[in-house]
Every structure is written in C-alpha cells, then in structure tokens.
Motif scaffolding. Structure first.
Motif, mmCIF file in Angstrom:
data_model
loop_
_atom_site.group_PDB
_atom_site.id
_atom_site.type_symbol
_atom_site.label_atom_id
_atom_site.label_comp_id
_atom_site.label_asym_id
_atom_site.label_seq_id
_atom_site.Cartn_x
_atom_site.Cartn_y
_atom_site.Cartn_z
ATOM 1 N N SER A 260 -41.802 49.791 6.624
ATOM 2 C CA SER A 260 -42.372 48.981 5.539
ATOM 3 C C SER A 260 -43.890 49.004 5.679
ATOM 4 O O SER A 260 -44.415 49.242 6.771
ATOM 5 N N ILE A 261 -44.578 48.767 4.588
ATOM 6 C CA ILE A 261 -46.045 48.777 4.610
ATOM 7 C C ILE A 261 -46.537 47.568 5.392
ATOM 8 O O ILE A 261 -46.082 46.443 5.168
ATOM 9 N N PRO A 262 -47.451 47.758 6.361
ATOM 10 C CA PRO A 262 -47.953 46.624 7.148
ATOM 11 C C PRO A 262 -48.546 45.532 6.257
ATOM 12 O O PRO A 262 -49.193 45.817 5.249
ATOM 13 N N ARG A 263 -48.307 44.291 6.662
ATOM 14 C CA ARG A 263 -48.800 43.150 5.906
ATOM 15 C C ARG A 263 -49.745 42.305 6.761
ATOM 16 O O ARG A 263 -49.724 42.360 7.997
ATOM 17 N N GLN A 264 -50.560 41.519 6.087
ATOM 18 C CA GLN A 264 -51.526 40.674 6.780
ATOM 19 C C GLN A 264 -50.823 39.663 7.686
ATOM 20 O O GLN A 264 -49.762 39.147 7.350
ATOM 21 N N GLU A 265 -51.454 39.414 8.846
ATOM 22 C CA GLU A 265 -50.954 38.422 9.786
ATOM 23 C C GLU A 265 -52.110 37.498 10.185
ATOM 24 O O GLU A 265 -53.282 37.857 10.055
ATOM 25 N N THR A 266 -51.724 36.339 10.670
ATOM 26 C CA THR A 266 -52.712 35.456 11.294
ATOM 27 C C THR A 266 -52.681 35.746 12.794
ATOM 28 O O THR A 266 -51.639 35.572 13.443
ATOM 29 N N VAL A 267 -53.807 36.232 13.327
ATOM 30 C CA VAL A 267 -53.844 36.720 14.709
ATOM 31 C C VAL A 267 -55.047 36.111 15.423
ATOM 32 O O VAL A 267 -56.147 36.017 14.860
ATOM 33 N N LEU A 268 -54.835 35.705 16.668
ATOM 34 C CA LEU A 268 -55.928 35.219 17.521
ATOM 35 C C LEU A 268 -56.070 36.151 18.714
ATOM 36 O O LEU A 268 -55.162 36.291 19.531
ATOM 37 N N PHE A 269 -57.218 36.840 18.796
ATOM 38 C CA PHE A 269 -57.534 37.671 19.966
ATOM 39 C C PHE A 269 -58.213 36.765 20.988
ATOM 40 O O PHE A 269 -59.256 36.164 20.702
ATOM 41 N N LYS A 270 -57.649 36.668 22.192
ATOM 42 C CA LYS A 270 -58.148 35.756 23.215
ATOM 43 C C LYS A 270 -58.897 36.511 24.316
ATOM 44 O O LYS A 270 -58.445 37.546 24.805
ATOM 45 N N ASN A 271 -60.063 35.965 24.666
ATOM 46 C CA ASN A 271 -60.808 36.393 25.863
ATOM 47 C C ASN A 271 -61.224 37.862 25.826
ATOM 48 O O ASN A 271 -61.190 38.556 26.854
ATOM 49 N N ALA A 272 -61.634 38.339 24.693
ATOM 50 C CA ALA A 272 -62.059 39.735 24.577
ATOM 51 C C ALA A 272 -63.550 39.873 24.856
ATOM 52 O O ALA A 272 -64.311 38.911 24.760
ATOM 53 N N THR A 273 -63.963 41.097 25.192
ATOM 54 C CA THR A 273 -65.380 41.447 25.141
ATOM 55 C C THR A 273 -65.635 41.921 23.724
ATOM 56 O O THR A 273 -65.115 42.958 23.297
ATOM 57 N N VAL A 274 -66.406 41.147 22.963
ATOM 58 C CA VAL A 274 -66.555 41.377 21.528
ATOM 59 C C VAL A 274 -67.876 42.085 21.238
ATOM 60 O O VAL A 274 -68.949 41.534 21.512
ATOM 61 N N TRP A 275 -67.790 43.287 20.709
ATOM 62 C CA TRP A 275 -68.950 44.055 20.271
ATOM 63 C C TRP A 275 -69.177 43.711 18.799
ATOM 64 O O TRP A 275 -68.488 44.200 17.914
ATOM 65 N N THR A 276 -70.141 42.862 18.529
ATOM 66 C CA THR A 276 -70.285 42.328 17.177
ATOM 67 C C THR A 276 -70.928 43.303 16.196
ATOM 68 O O THR A 276 -70.719 43.188 14.990
ATOM 69 N N SER A 277 -71.729 44.237 16.707
ATOM 70 C CA SER A 277 -72.564 45.098 15.846
ATOM 71 C C SER A 277 -73.524 44.258 15.001
ATOM 72 O O SER A 277 -73.975 44.691 13.939
ATOM 73 N N GLU A 278 -73.776 43.060 15.459
ATOM 74 C CA GLU A 278 -74.739 42.151 14.817
ATOM 75 C C GLU A 278 -75.811 41.790 15.845
ATOM 76 O O GLU A 278 -75.756 42.227 17.004
ATOM 77 N N ASP A 279 -76.748 40.927 15.465
ATOM 78 C CA ASP A 279 -77.810 40.503 16.385
ATOM 79 C C ASP A 279 -77.242 39.778 17.597
ATOM 80 O O ASP A 279 -77.892 39.727 18.659
ATOM 81 N N ALA A 280 -76.052 39.207 17.464
ATOM 82 C CA ALA A 280 -75.427 38.490 18.581
ATOM 83 C C ALA A 280 -75.096 39.417 19.731
ATOM 84 O O ALA A 280 -74.860 38.957 20.864
ATOM 85 N N GLY A 281 -75.029 40.716 19.454
ATOM 86 C CA GLY A 281 -74.794 41.686 20.519
ATOM 87 C C GLY A 281 -73.363 41.706 21.001
ATOM 88 O O GLY A 281 -72.413 41.568 20.222
ATOM 89 N N ILE A 282 -73.196 41.825 22.345
ATOM 90 C CA ILE A 282 -71.873 41.916 22.958
ATOM 91 C C ILE A 282 -71.565 40.574 23.615
ATOM 92 O O ILE A 282 -72.311 40.099 24.470
ATOM 93 N N LEU A 283 -70.437 39.967 23.222
ATOM 94 C CA LEU A 283 -70.053 38.635 23.695
ATOM 95 C C LEU A 283 -68.912 38.761 24.687
ATOM 96 O O LEU A 283 -67.902 39.418 24.409
ATOM 97 N N GLU A 284 -69.049 38.125 25.834
ATOM 98 C CA GLU A 284 -68.008 38.171 26.857
ATOM 99 C C GLU A 284 -67.006 37.022 26.643
ATOM 100 O O GLU A 284 -67.367 35.940 26.170
ATOM 101 N N ASN A 285 -65.754 37.279 27.036
ATOM 102 C CA ASN A 285 -64.695 36.243 27.043
ATOM 103 C C ASN A 285 -64.717 35.406 25.763
ATOM 104 O O ASN A 285 -64.807 34.183 25.779
ATOM 105 N N THR A 286 -64.603 36.094 24.655
ATOM 106 C CA THR A 286 -64.728 35.437 23.349
ATOM 107 C C THR A 286 -63.442 35.619 22.553
ATOM 108 O O THR A 286 -62.777 36.656 22.641
ATOM 109 N N ASP A 287 -63.128 34.594 21.746
ATOM 110 C CA ASP A 287 -61.945 34.630 20.887
ATOM 111 C C ASP A 287 -62.364 34.985 19.463
ATOM 112 O O ASP A 287 -63.452 34.617 19.007
ATOM 113 N N VAL A 288 -61.466 35.668 18.754
ATOM 114 C CA VAL A 288 -61.679 35.982 17.332
ATOM 115 C C VAL A 288 -60.390 35.661 16.585
ATOM 116 O O VAL A 288 -59.321 36.188 16.929
ATOM 117 N N LEU A 289 -60.494 34.807 15.569
ATOM 118 C CA LEU A 289 -59.341 34.414 14.761
ATOM 119 C C LEU A 289 -59.360 35.168 13.439
ATOM 120 O O LEU A 289 -60.375 35.182 12.741
#
Length: 987
Positions: free
Chosen positions: A557-586
C-alpha cells in the motif's frame, strides 16, 4: 425441410439479393429484387448481451433485422430455417483495425533525423501531423483476410492508417464478401485517429520523444483553432481536415497505461473525449484510468510465459515482466469490476486465430461472459456512435450474426455461420453429423475397435485390432467419411469410404483392401466419448498481489503520514542553529511540529535515535532518473516540452535514491539543444502516481545548455544550427527577441497565435520561470549572463559549472547560483580545467552552491559527494551538508518548504546510522511529508519477498511449459541509465 433444400433456398436467396445500386443498369441477368423474409427458428438468441431469448426466432429481410424474439409473426413470403439447439449472437466488431490498409514503408535513414525538415507544401509544418489522410483512399478489400476475421466471429471492422501522430480518418467496413465496397462500406469517415508515434514514412526530425509528441499535439490544436478563426491567409490542408473531422469519434492509440492518462490529459485540455487504445496493463492504475471517463479499446496481447528452465537465462527476466505475465489476463476483469467501459480488439495479436484462446483466458481469469460479449458488440458500436446499425439484433440493425453450437466462449463450441449484412458465410458445416464415439468396426470379416474423437470440426480416429494400434487417417466433410488404415505388423492396408446417414448411428460403406479387393465395412456405435476436455491452465495460475508501484520493491500500500517522535538524535538542522546533540524532533501531519529536548510523545510512534543522526532529506538539483525521455532533439529550442509529461514513477532508481537519503529532485531536460525543456520538481514518493509526486505550486524552471553537446560536436551532425559556440549565443538572442515581440503583442490585446514555445520564453522574461543551465567553460558562462542582462532577467543556476571558480566574482554580481560535481573531470575536452576545489571557491565568494548528481548511481551517494568539499576546500561539515539540503532548496526556491529541519517545514527527513558525511553511514529511515518511503529493516524483508515471488512465478512458468503452453525466450528489460545526452542522437 432437409439439408439439400435448405442449401438450395439459401443459394437462390443470395443470388436474388445481389444488390447493385438500384440506378445501375443490369445487362447480364434479369433485374430482380428479393423481398422475401428469412426466419431462423428455435434458437437461443442473444438480441443484446443482456437480452436473451430461448427458443426464439430471428427474422431478417434485405440484410437487416426485422424482429428477434419469442413470438414473431412470420409473413407468408418467409423462408424458415430450423436451427434447433443452436445459439445466435450478434457478430463481433473491432474498433481498432488495419484491415485492407497497407502499412507505410519506412524511409531509408541516412544521417541524423535532425538534419531533415518538412517535406510537404500546403500542409501542416510537421510531417507527422496528417489528419488529411483518409483510409478510404487507401482501402482495398481482401477477402482472404476477411475470411480469417469472420472465422473468429467478426463481422465489422473499423480500419485506419496506423502511421503518424495525427493519422486521419478511418473507414467502417462490413466483412461482406458478396457485395462491393458501395454496400460493405458503412462509413467512409468513421473516426479520427491519433497516437504518440511519429510516422515511419517521414524523415522530419521533430519530435524525437514522447514529450515532443505531446507538445506537438497541443500546438496542433492551438493552431487549428487559430486557423478556424480565419487568421491565416494561406491554405493548410492538414488543419482544414483536422477541423472538418473534429465532430467525428476521436480515437487515440495510447498502448500503455501511462499513455492512456497522457492522452486523456491532452483531450481534457481541449475539450475532447478520446476513446483510447490501451496496452493491457491498465489494471495497475485502474482508479486513475476510471477517472478519465474514457471508453477503452483493449488488446488481448497477454504475454506468453518465459522459458525459465535455464536458471542463468531466467535471471535476465525482471520481476516486473514476470508479474505482467501472471496478472495481464485479469486486466479486462479488473476494469469491468471498476466500471470502466471497454471494447476488445484483435490489435497486437500475431494472428486472428489467437483470439479464441485469449478471450477464454480472460474469462478464466474472471471476466464475466456478459461483459466479454458487450466488449465485442454493444460497446464498440457505442464507441463508434453506430448502436442503431450494428452491435445487436434489435430491429433495423444489420443482419450481422453468428450461429453456433453453444456458448460461444466455451472451448469446443463450433461457429457454424457468420452472416454479414444478411449474407451467409459458412465457417463450419452446420448440418454435419457429429460422429464422435466408440465403434465396433468390421471390415471383410475382421474386427477392429474404432474411436473417433478430437475437435468437432476436425475429428481424429484411433483404430486397434486386439491390442495392436493401426495407423489411421480420417477425413470428414460434406457428409463423406474417408478412413485409411495401415497395419504395419501384418503389412496390410484398408481404405474405407462412406456417405454418413444423419438418421443412422451406423457407419457403412465401401472398403478397398491392400490386395485391391473391394468389399464393404460397417461400424456400429457402442458408446460415446466425453468431449469436454480440461483446458490447459483452465483456472489460470494464482495471481500475485499488485504493489505500488507494480515492480520489484513496490509496497503493498502507498505509505501514509504518521505522527513520529525521533528521540535523542544528533540533528543536522542545515540552519543557523547548526548541529544539535541529543535532540528530539516531532513529526505531525506531514510537518516538523517541534524541535527540542524531552518532547512528550503522546500518541506518536517513538523512534529511538540515540547515537544516530537526523537530517533534512537530500535534494538533487540536477537529476535524470524517473523519466521516460530526457531530450527532445528535433529542434534547437524545445521550450514547449515538459518533463512532467514523461515522469516514470516505476523507475527503481527512485527506490535506490531513497535508500541514499534523497527526498526531492529536479528532473531536467537534457542538453541536446541550447533551449531545452521545462523541468519537473518532484518528491520521491515511491508508489504514488506521477501527479502526486510533483510539488504543488512548484516554481517553474527550464533547462538551457551550452558547450559541445548543443553544437553537436560529439556526434557528427553538420546541418542543424548551431554548429559553433557563437551560433549558440545567436540562438538565445534570436529566441528572446521573438519572445519579447510575442509578449508585447499579447499585452496589446491584439489577436495572436498561441505559441507554447513563446509562452514559456515570455515567462522567463517576466521572471516567472527560472533557468538552470548546463555549462562548462568560462567564456560561455559569461556570454549567457550578458544575454540575460540584455533582456532584463537573471540566470538562476549554472549546473556542472566546472570552470565556475574562474568567474565566481562575476557570478556573484549577476546573482546566479551553482550546481556542480564534487570531483568529476576529464570525461570530455571542455572539462579539462575542472578542479575539485571548485565548489569551495564558489562558496567562499558568496555563491549558493549545491552538489548534484546528473547520474542515477551518484544520486545514491550524494552524502559522500558533499563530504568531498570538506577535503577539497576545507568547508565545515555543516556547510558541506548544506550543499545537498538547504542550498539546492534555495536554488529551487523551495527553501521555505524543505531543505532543513525547522518547525513548520515539510517533514522530509533522513535518519542515518552514522555521521551522514561518512562512507559508513546508512539511511535507516527516509521520510517524505511524514510518511516513511524507505525503511532499512523493511528493505531486508522486501528482498526476501522478491526472491520468494520470483521463485513462485518461475514455478508457474515451468508448469505452463510442461502443460504444453507456448513460451518465449527470456529477455532482459533493463532501463537505460540516462544522462544529459541520452536521446540526443535519436533518429
């Protein structure tokens, strides 16, 4: 009435009905007209597929149906034929035929097609547009071919010249062998035909691609409208014919599920509802097909099984092709289930004799017999607008009907007669006695056992004396039986001849022995033979499931949108905030909802990203995957063509790119011409339709090109302009000057001819469409910037730009960005000065720099290509990462939607197992707008599923071969790896 009387009556009736027009003089016979009626009584009559009369009467007169029903009053002058136990159906109709029309001869090609222009005067500027062609002018009735069509039940065919993009009109022909064309031609302008295929008989270069054919059709309709309004002083016989034929039935030869939708899209744009010839694969996109509201014409070209007995050869066959063999026979059934109206055609079958097996196979796969009969009678007559003349046995219709021994779709049913326009055509002798059975045979006092079996119309004999089998050959026809026997053991032979008595179960007649002695023989029937033979593969193999897309690694079946929480990632924002350690993204509702620490999950699916890296999805600013064509090489400008017309949503390169973390790309036209085609900006939603992959309200782009490719120095063309880099500049100046004048006229309010090419260039002048330009050397880079400034616009992106480091300051002043390779060079002469520091030097000058692929292999490792800018030029890791995320998003004017991890942007994300610039990093999850389109764990399961499915289908094919079915040799269906110059040299 005995058999001889019936034959004599039918003969004299046919003679009296010889129908030269009533105003023609007759000198060789008495001029007479037969006004008698003819009635076929006691038959099961299919008046229509849904109106069936048992023990009914069909009354005909002068080639037309008078009445069909249970209670029919017979006039006094009626010839009655008792057809008790027989079934009567309307004869079949083929909407898409080439009967009686010779195939055009292919031109002898010498040199590139780009060197050839139009060959005609007084017609449309493009030779492949030929609506002035009328099939009636090239039609010759061929009764040997007509006989083969009548033999499988067809009484009427709609034939046309199957050549060119606009093909002209068709002719509707009754397969009436007795009369002349004045009678058998039902309509000499029955429909107007189109296709996406250029003429094989014409040399003109344009179009060389599917997208070019589509653009040409659109321009043709605009030009026809302009011509119809009286704005053209000269005569154009093509456009006059096109306009004259616009009220006819419009039939489009698409021959592929995607082309069905493309053709319908063109029709919708111009208010035309085509009837469309499909390709037999419409089941894969049935919902989209249904939404077209088009009536389809379906071929029964189900593929034969592949001979996979050699495991090495079997490996060449793609899972996609194996599936199509397995699934294609269900195409009519699936369309019927979804309410898609369709007719059936003999088109694309090797011979009409294949028809019976193919239609029975479709029925075995679930096509209801009523729908099958509709597809051969009432639907084609409806498509042609001829329901009041053909397609049923209602009063006033032509007396086109079949007499059969039973259900016409059952194996073993005999088609006795095919009447066309009231004229009788014998296919098999209706009065021939069925002699199948077991017999005790006595010849000259010697006893034999005789079994007569096989097909009803061609029985075969098996003879034994005691346990010894004799060679036997049986011929049976016109009531005469001839049986020859040879006893090899005794070295004797017997020749038996008998006139079969229809009222006697005994066979008796004369016998001649091997010594010349003449005597008698007698065969007494002792039993019957079960003629219901089990058909090979009667139930068909079990169908494998259709996936999205329906190729290897497609999803259930075609993938559908989900509500997902990524916990404790190293987040490469590609923004001025730079690279964030141990960060969550909802992620919620397809968007990045929240970024921070210790975000509460709620009902969200939690992904533990500890020790992993989360980035925005990679964006490839310059790609050629997911396309059916790359270049329209016929003209030096093809601004009218659109890459959105040729999206290939089934290209497995999409899945591979997702595995490399790519979520978006710009699909660019190639570099065959200075002004290329309009690009497509897509998200790699594997399994979605092409329409759902394209960005909504996407910025408009077009591909331009400079250098060796456009002046064709790499493939030896010496005629098409431009041939030099100076000529390339002049092309730009000329076209933009024309566009400027076109735009001024359009703004003035004066009447103007809509020109798809000029409309596109005006968008550039108005700042509504952006240029991405294939470029290499500094001189040409400077040249195009100066041309742009002269006409008041800016170049958006120089792609390739391997000498960008030489003119980075001028690029910054102009305001142009760069899409480049990290370290490709020396693959052709104009790349000799490339250096791997190019990207870093341009970045240091303040230019927005993206690393792109231009290659289906490199797109899988763009993360590593970005990493090279750290080594060559000392860019920081985060700045390097921006070259494949936010920077290409900026170049594509999409940075407000995607390209970085920022609240409110699309949730186009990748979870990496390691630092994304590392050669060890793997994309574990690739998400687009909150839906997971690649999952590394699921990929492992898919690989196993693909292996199991291949083995299942191979087993089915081996079984088919063992059961005696025809097979075809394994073939490799490998997609071409496309680059900028793919298709640039097509004939």
């Amino acid at each position: 009435m005995n058999r001889l009387q019936v034959y004599l009556l039918l003969f004299f009736l046919g003679c009296a009905q010889m129908s030269a027009q009533d105003y023609f003089p007759v000198n060789d016979q008495v001029k007479a007209k037969n006004n008698n009626y003819m009635a076929f009584v006691n038959a099961k009559i299919y008046v229509t597929p849904v109106q069936v009369v048992d023990k009914g009467t069909l009354l005909i007169r002068e080639g037309k149906v008078v009445q069909a029903g249970k209670s029919v009053t017979l006039p006094k002058n009626t010839v009655v034929v008792d057809v008790s136990g027989k079934w009567i159906y309307p004869s079949f109709i083929d909407v898409f035929s080439s009967f009686g029309v010779a195939k055009p001869k292919k031109f002898s090609a010498k040199g590139r097609s780009a060197e050839y222009g139009p060959s005609r005067e007084g017609f449309y500027w493009n030779d492949h547009i030929m609506p002035e062609n009328d099939a009636i002018d090239k039609f010759t009735y061929d009764d040997s071919v007509a006989k083969s069509l009548r033999k499988v039940g067809f009484g009427v065919v709609n034939t046309h010249i199957q050549d060119g993009i606009a093909r002209g009109t068709g002719v509707l022909v009754a397969l009436n062998r007795e009369d002349n064309d004045a009678v058998r031609i039902l309509d000499d302008r029955s429909a107007q035909y189109f296709s996406f295929k250029r003429s094989v008989a014409k040399r003109q270069s344009y179009p060389t691609s599917l997208m070019g054919a589509m653009a040409l059709l659109r321009q043709m309709y605009y030009d026809a409208d302009w011509y119809a309004k009286g704005h053209v002083d000269t005569k154009d016989r093509s456009l006059e014919a096109l306009n004259r034929n616009k009220d006819l039935v419009q039939i489009f030869a698409a021959e592929d599920k995607g082309n069905v939708l493309r053709a319908d899209g063109i029709g919708d744009k111009f208010g035309i509802q085509y009837a469309i010839l499909g390709g037999g694969d419409e089941y894969e996109r049935v919902a989209d097909i249904k939404a077209t509201n088009a009536k389809l014409i379906l071929p029964l070209n189900f593929p034969e099984a592949y001979d996979v007995s050699d495991p090495y050869a079997a490996a060449y066959v793609s899972l996609e092709d194996m599936r199509h063999w397995n699934q294609a026979p269900a195409n009519p059934k699936i369309l019927a289930e979804h309410g898609v109206p369709f007719s059936l055609t003999l088109h694309d079958l090797k011979s009409p004799q294949e028809f019976n097996d193919k239609i029975r196979k479709a029925i075995q796969y679930g096509l209801p017999k009523t729908k099958a009969l509709e597809a051969l009678t009432t639907v084609p007559s409806d498509i042609l607008g001829k329901s009041d003349e053909i397609g049923s046995l209602q009063p006033g219709r032509y007396a086109n009907f079949l007499i059969t021994s039973g259900d016409i779709f059952e194996k073993g049913t005999i088609l006795y007669e095919n009447w066309v326009q009231g004229k009788r055509n014998i296919v098999n002798d209706m009065f021939l006695k069925d002699i199948h059975g077991e017999y005790k045979l006595v010849v000259d006092g010697q006893n034999f056992s005789l079994s007569i079996k096989g097909e009803p119309t061609s029985p075969k004999a098996e003879v034994k004396r005691d346990t010894v089998k004799l060679k036997a050959k049986l011929n049976y026809g016109n009531e005469w039986l001839v049986l020859s026997l040879v006893d090899g053991k005794e070295n004797t032979s017997y020749r038996l001849t008998a006139l079969v008595d229809p009222d006697d179960d005994k066979l008796k007649g004369r016998a001649v022995l091997s010594d010349g002695k003449e005597t008698t023989f007698e065969a007494v029937k002792t039993g019957t033979i079960d003629k219901k033979k089990k058909e090979k593969g009667a139930t068909g193999p079990n169908m494998v499931a259709i996936t999205y897309p329906n190729v290897g690694y497609g999803y259930a079946s075609i993938p559908r949108q989900e509500t997902v929480l990524f916990k404790n990632a190293t987040v490469w924002t590609s923004e001025d905030a730079g690279i964030l350690e141990n960060t969550d993204v909802l992620v919620k509702n397809g968007k990045i909802a929240k970024i921070g620490k210790d975000i509460k999950a709620g009902a969200a699916k939690v992904v533990d990203a500890t020790g992993k890296h989360l980035t925005a999805g990679i964006i490839d600013e310059h790609s050629h995957i997911a396309a059916l064509a790359i270049n329209e090489a016929g003209h030096n400008s093809s601004a009218e063509v659109k890459m959105t017309d040729v999206l290939d949503y089934e290209d497995r390169g999409i899945y591979h790119a997702l595995a490399g973390g790519v979520t978006s790309l710009q699909l660019l036209h190639g570099s065959a011409n200075p002004i290329g085609g309009q690009s497509a900006i897509i998200k790699l939603k594997w399994g979605e339709s092409p329409e759902n992959m394209v960005y909504e309200n996407a910025p408009k782009f077009i591909k331009f090109a400079l250098g060796e490719n456009v002046k064709q120095s790499n493939w030896g063309s010496y005629s098409r302009f431009p041939q030099t880099r100076m000529g390339v500049e002049q092309v730009f100046i000329d076209y933009f000057q024309r566009a400027k004048e076109y735009g001024a006229k359009k703004k003035s309010g004066a009447a103007y001819r809509h020109d798809e090419e000029m409309e596109t260039l005006v968008e550039i002048l108005n700042g509504e469409r952006f240029i991405s330009c294939h470029s290499y050397v500094q001189s040409e880079i400077n040249m195009l910037m100066k041309v742009a400034e002269k006409f008041g616009f800016r170049v958006n992106t120089f792609t390739h730009i391997l000498e960008g480091y030489k003119v980075a300051d001028k690029m910054r002043q102009h305001g142009v960005g760069a899409g480049t390779f990290s370290d490709w060079w020396a693959y052709k002469f104009e790349v000799n000065d490339a250096i791997p520091y190019n990207a870093a030097i341009m970045h240091d000058q303040g230019i927005t720099v993206a690393i792109n692929s231009d290659d289906r292999e490199m797109i899988r490792r763009l993360n590593q290509e970005a990493a090279k800018t750290v080594k060559y030029g000392g860019m920081t890791e985060h700045e390097a990462w921006k070259t494949v995320t936010i920077n290409p998003a900026k170049l594509l004017h999409l940075d407000d939607r995607t390209g970085s991890i920022k609240e409110g942007k699309d949730a186009d994300l990748v979870l990496w197992s390691d630092n994304p610039l590392s050669v060890y990093a793997k994309a574990e999850i690739t998400m687009i707008e909150g839906a997971v389109f690649f999952d590394l764990e699921k990929d492992a399961k898919l690989r196993e599923a693909v292996k199991r499915e291949r083995n299942l289908l191979i087993d089915q094919m081996l079984t088919a071969k063992e059961s005696g079915h025809k097979t075809q040799a394994p073939q490799q269906n490998k997609k071409e790896l496309m680059h900028c110059d793919t298709g640039a040299m097509e004939q």
